[in-house]
Design an enzyme around this catalytic site. Structure first.
Site, mmCIF file in Angstrom:
data_model
loop_
_atom_site.group_PDB
_atom_site.id
_atom_site.type_symbol
_atom_site.label_atom_id
_atom_site.label_comp_id
_atom_site.label_asym_id
_atom_site.label_seq_id
_atom_site.Cartn_x
_atom_site.Cartn_y
_atom_site.Cartn_z
ATOM 1 N N THR A 28 0.824 -1.202 0.000
ATOM 2 C CA THR A 28 0.000 0.000 0.000
ATOM 3 C C THR A 28 0.858 1.252 0.000
ATOM 4 O OG1 THR A 28 -0.130 0.017 2.424
ATOM 5 C CG2 THR A 28 -1.914 -1.098 1.236
ATOM 6 N N ASN A 46 1.158 4.508 1.839
ATOM 7 C CA ASN A 46 0.738 5.082 3.114
ATOM 8 C C ASN A 46 0.731 6.594 2.966
ATOM 9 O OD1 ASN A 46 0.573 2.532 4.444
ATOM 10 N ND2 ASN A 46 2.801 2.508 4.438
ATOM 11 N N GLU A 87 -4.359 4.292 3.789
ATOM 12 C CA GLU A 87 -3.547 3.367 3.001
ATOM 13 C C GLU A 87 -4.287 3.059 1.713
ATOM 14 O OE1 GLU A 87 -1.429 0.313 5.765
ATOM 15 O OE2 GLU A 87 -3.481 0.587 6.490
#
Length: 128
Positions: free
Chosen positions: A6, A8, A66
């Site tokens: 992901t 962030n 995320e």
């Protein structure tokens, strides 16, 4: 760690629109603006986002945002690159899971459902 890399994002960028009622899982479109990435990687991709406190983890000190981009970046990262993100639809509220297996299954379901939802006529139009 869970199988979905992901991006962030800085939760401060969302604070003016971020409260308990907005926490949850969303779908949208995202593009990475990084000239070092191949052109295909810079296209607009489907995204599934988690916004909030991540209740399954007990050590979270702040809200997180995320974004999982539904594209194979072939191991390349885009740390520090500009991301353009359009949040299009709410999927579900955040839930505390009793096990990581339950969390992983929920993420799998969210990604599969989210990709299908973004293929729908109304949300697909927003990709442009």
């Amino acid at each position: 760690q869970l199988g979905w890399p992901t991006a962030n994002l800085d939760p401060a960028a969302f604070e003016s629109r971020f409260d308990a009622s907005t926490e949850g899982v969303y779908v949208g479109w995202a593009a990475i603006r990084d000239p070092t990435l191949p052109e295909e990687a810079q296209a607009v991709h489907k995204a599934v986002l988690s916004m909030g406190w991540n209740p399954t983890y007990t050590d979270v000190k702040q809200r997180t945002v995320e974004a999982y981009l539904c594209h194979d970046f072939c191991g390349r990262d885009f740390y520090g690159a500009e991301m353009r993100l359009m949040i299009c639809a709410f999927l579900r509220s955040n839930v505390k899971f009793d096990s990581f297996d339950e969390l992983i299954q929920a993420i799998t379901d969210d990604v599969e459902f989210g990709q299908r939802a973004l293929d729908g006529a109304e949300l697909a139009l927003l990709q442009r």
